[in-house]
Design an enzyme around this catalytic site. Structure first.
Site, PDB file in Angstrom:
ATOM      1  N   GLU A 238     -22.770   7.413 -14.918  1.00 41.56           N
ATOM      2  CA  GLU A 238     -21.643   5.983 -14.526  1.00 41.56           C
ATOM      3  C   GLU A 238     -22.788   5.039 -13.559  1.00 41.56           C
ATOM      4  O   GLU A 238     -23.194   3.760 -13.963  1.00 41.56           O
ATOM      5  CB  GLU A 238     -20.813   5.705 -13.897  1.00 41.56           C
ATOM      6  CG  GLU A 238     -20.309   4.954 -12.575  1.00 41.56           C
ATOM      7  CD  GLU A 238     -20.240   3.425 -14.561  1.00 41.56           C
ATOM      8  OE1 GLU A 238     -20.466   3.976 -15.491  1.00 41.56           O
ATOM      9  OE2 GLU A 238     -19.461   2.455 -13.546  1.00 41.56           O
TER      10      GLU A 238
ATOM     11  N   GLY B 158       0.700  -1.180  -0.101  1.00 40.66           N
ATOM     12  CA  GLY B 158      -0.346   0.176   0.310  1.00 40.66           C
ATOM     13  C   GLY B 158       1.377   1.116   0.071  1.00 40.66           C
ATOM     14  O   GLY B 158       2.199   1.270  -0.876  1.00 40.66           O
TER      15      GLY B 158
ATOM     16  N   GLU C 194     -28.025  -1.429 -15.347  1.00 40.36           N
ATOM     17  CA  GLU C 194     -27.283  -3.553 -16.058  1.00 40.36           C
ATOM     18  C   GLU C 194     -27.620  -3.848 -15.143  1.00 40.36           C
ATOM     19  O   GLU C 194     -27.384  -5.749 -15.410  1.00 40.36           O
ATOM     20  CB  GLU C 194     -26.346  -2.431 -16.121  1.00 40.36           C
ATOM     21  CG  GLU C 194     -25.346  -2.748 -15.619  1.00 40.36           C
ATOM     22  CD  GLU C 194     -23.840  -2.997 -16.278  1.00 40.36           C
ATOM     23  OE1 GLU C 194     -23.724  -3.516 -16.751  1.00 40.36           O
ATOM     24  OE2 GLU C 194     -22.896  -1.774 -15.752  1.00 40.36           O
TER      25      GLU C 194
HETATM   26  C1  AGP Z   1     -19.811  -1.440 -17.467  1.00 47.29           C
HETATM   27  O1  AGP Z   1     -20.586  -2.009 -16.454  1.00 47.29           O
HETATM   28  C2  AGP Z   1     -20.351  -2.502 -18.248  1.00 47.29           C
HETATM   29  N1  AGP Z   1     -20.168  -3.935 -17.624  1.00 47.29           N
HETATM   30  C3  AGP Z   1     -20.199  -2.670 -19.690  1.00 47.29           C
HETATM   31  O2  AGP Z   1     -20.700  -1.131 -20.238  1.00 47.29           O
HETATM   32  C4  AGP Z   1     -18.976  -2.117 -20.545  1.00 47.29           C
HETATM   33  O3  AGP Z   1     -17.666  -1.388 -19.752  1.00 47.29           O
HETATM   34  C5  AGP Z   1     -18.701  -2.164 -21.705  1.00 47.29           C
HETATM   35  O4  AGP Z   1     -19.196  -3.388 -21.963  1.00 47.29           O
HETATM   36  C6  AGP Z   1     -17.149  -1.394 -22.305  1.00 47.29           C
HETATM   37  O5  AGP Z   1     -16.748  -3.522 -22.099  1.00 47.29           O
HETATM   38  P1  AGP Z   1     -15.023  -2.773 -21.880  1.00 47.29           P
HETATM   39  O6  AGP Z   1     -14.460  -2.392 -20.998  1.00 47.29           O
HETATM   40  O7  AGP Z   1     -14.627  -4.321 -21.279  1.00 47.29           O
HETATM   41  O8  AGP Z   1     -14.717  -2.534 -23.348  1.00 47.29           O
END
Ligand code: AGP
Length: 607
Positions: free
Chosen positions: A480, A99, A487
């Protein structure tokens, strides 16, 4: 991120310690070392480079002690060298550390003023001297460690041994993980259960702020206040699986709570904390001084990290930025300046749209950097340079620690760009690096608000629609938060720039729709408070994510979550925590499959 092992054994422990360290090499391998208690006293063997070098040294110069601590290092303070390799020692004290000790400069100056000479440049070494100073003052080892822990600021895990005390080992956890292993007449400390799997599967995880005193008969855990507490001993499956949930119900929960630790690791890869500067790989395929603009493109959470970075490149590097989601960018036929660069962000490094966007840029003569978590991925291999997030494996489909580790890398790139373009002073760089060094601790403190967040998440589960609002980098965090909620809990949510409220979304406002507002007391705060009042005037219900100063000035809200006060460059890391936890607990209450939500995949390798 470094690896820690400690063993109070019934036979020589050095070889077992190295065996445990080998399971922690993913955490770093600049150098490694072991300290044991021999009949002649405290003995150390340390070697630069991979563990095999330490192994070879131990063959040449074996250790026979039955009590020992070991460490595999990822350099944060001071270059990889034997002098900087752990364990560090002062008098009868030996210590290993994972750390960042944030206030190490002040403490080092304090000790130097007392005539203490340091062997290396690490923050860890001063911990050994602080404990030794207490012992020289007459304190017993346990009291000496307790007094020292009160002096340390930052996110760290520590393990101590003491010459002449063959049945004593002390561990401490603040922001970086540390587990206690229970053997048969033996006791262990380890950075994770996987490292202890060769010795035992009976594991107790220390909580934030805990410290533990071990002898071969067992362990006594105390909380930060020194009160004896119980930590459940459970059976780990670590020997069966290389990545496991540990004491967490879901991978997503584990990965949210890993953020102080993995952020320490990510930041230490790109910062020279002793000098207070950003330290990028030497062979950049461009010179930021000659770069005309930056194109940022990614998908989902990666795109949102890029959105935060846009503010940083514009503010700290005065670089013009074009940003777009990759699925749009790849078909836009955007005219690109070969003097520009592109940065793509991808946890998996396999997202089809992001890969296509990368190839479009390269086909137009633009050099591409990728911020990726899987360094063997297609995007990492095809980009002109890859900047590893070093977040460790992210199993939960909803991205959490990869998001904040992406931010860590992007912040360092923006600062480096500002310095190279001559628009950011050395003092301002040192100040910003100091603020980034505080991020792991601030994130750990934000995680401590989880019980209240869990209660507030219940409000969201009663809604069919939720609106997230923010301005500036808080707008990105609002996006975000909305993405995370929809999701994994399947509750519809939208993130919106608070300033856009009056241009349509305000028509949605009534008492049935919770409005989550991300608004620490920053330069956008006053304007956002006005938006909150517009919402409340129409019966809207506000859940405010802010800091202490914001809570004192924001007026009434249905619920207020007070996060640690943070510099603007640190705020996105801190406020990502409540939006991650709100979505996690809402999803748990909704009974959805948190780690593998319906219809989703961890990596979208098709367009
Ligand atoms: C994020 O929580 C999602 N699972 C999704 O939006 C993800 O960020 C997006 O599919 C991009 O994935 P990557 O970062 O592997 O390219």
């Amino acid at each position: 991120m470094c690896g820690i092992i400690g063993i109070l054994g019934k036979s020589p422990v050095a070889a077992s310690i190295v065996d445990g360290l080998k399971r922690l090499e993913y955490r770093g391998y600049d150098s490694a070392g072991v300290a044991t208690l021999e009949p002649t006293g405290l003995a150390r063997r340390r070697a630069v480079g991979k563990l095999k070098n330490l192994d070879a040294l131990l063959q040449l110069s074996p250790l026979g002690g039955h009590a020992g601590i070991g460490h595999t290092r990822w350099a944060t303070h001071g270059k990889p060298s034997e002098a900087n390799a752990h364990p560090h020692a002062a008098g009868p004290v030996a210590v290993v550390h994972n750390g960042i000790i944030e206030n190490f400069r002040d403490l080092r100056a304090e000790l130097s003023a007392e005539g203490i000479n340091f062997e290396g440049e690490t923050d860890t070494e001063l911990v050994a001297h602080l404990v030794n100073r207490e012992i020289r003052g007459g304190a017993e080892p346990i009291a000496a460690v307790e007094a020292t822990l009160k002096r340390l600021e930052g996110a760290f895990a520590l393990a101590f041994l003491f010459e002449g005390r063959n049945d004593l080992m002390i561990g401490a956890r603040r922001g970086s993980p540390l587990a206690v292993g229970y053997g048969d007449g033996e006791m262990y400390l380890g950075s994770d259960a996987m490292a202890l799997a060769p010795f035992t599967n009976r594991i107790a995880y220390l909580d934030e702020g805990d410290w533990v005193v071990l002898n071969r008969a067992g362990a006594t855990v105390r909380d930060e206040a020194g009160k004896i507490v119980k930590r459940q001993v459970q059976t780990s499956l670590a020997s069966a699986t290389m990545v496991e949930k540990g004491s967490y119900r879901h991978f997503m929960a584990k990965e949210i709570h890993e953020q102080p630790d993995v952020l320490s690791h990510a930041l230490s890869r790109y910062l020279d904390m002793a000098q207070g500067t950003v330290r990028l790989p030497d062979a950049l395929p461009w010179d930021f001084a000659d770069v005309s603009r930056v194109t940022l493109t990614a998908c989902g959470t990666g795109y949102i990290a890029a959105l935060v970075a846009r503010y940083w490149f514009e503010t700290y590097a005065r670089l013009p930025v074009d940003i777009d989601i990759a699925s749009e960018f790849r078909y836009r036929e955007a005219p690109l300046d070969p003097k520009s660069i592109a940065l793509v962000v991808s946890q998996s490094g396999e997202t089809a749209d992001t890969l296509a966007a990368l190839r479009y840029c390269q086909a137009n003569g633009v050099r591409v950097g990728s911020v990726v978590n899987v360094s063997t991925s297609t995007i990492a291999r095809e980009s002109d340079i890859a900047f590893p997030m070093v977040a460790g494996p992210e199993i939960g489909v909803a991205s959490t620690k990869a998001f904040t580790c992406s931010l860590a890398v992007l912040a360092c790139l923006a600062i480096a760009a500002g310095r190279k373009r001559g628009v950011l002073s050395a003092d301002e760089e040192r100040r910003l690096v100091g603020e980034l060094m505080r991020v792991p601790r601030l994130v750990a403190e934000a995680l401590n608000t989880e019980p209240k967040i869990e209660r507030i998440a219940k409000v969201l589960t009663k809604a069919s629609d939720v609106l997230y609002l923010g301005r500036g980098t808080n707008y990105a965090i609002a996006l975000e938060g909305a993405l995370k909620l929809k999701e994994i809990s399947y509750i519809h949510a939208e993130g919106y720039a608070a300033g856009e409220l009056k241009h349509g979304p305000i028509a949605l406002i009534d008492e049935t729709m919770p409005v989550v507002v991300v608004a620490p007391k920053d330069r956008w705060f006053e304007k956002t408070v006005s938006n909150m009042q517009e919402v409340q005037a129409r019966g809207g219900r506000i859940i405010l994510l802010t800091d202490a100063d914001g809570a004192a000035h924001a007026g009434e809200s249905e619920a207020v979550l007070v996060m640690p006060t943070a510099d603007p460059i640190a705020a996105p890391f801190v406020h990502a925590i409540p939006v991650q936890l709100l979505s996690y607990h809402a999803a748990v209450m909704m009974g959805t499959d948190v780690d593998q939500p319906r219809n989703l995949a961890k990596s979208v390798t098709v367009e």
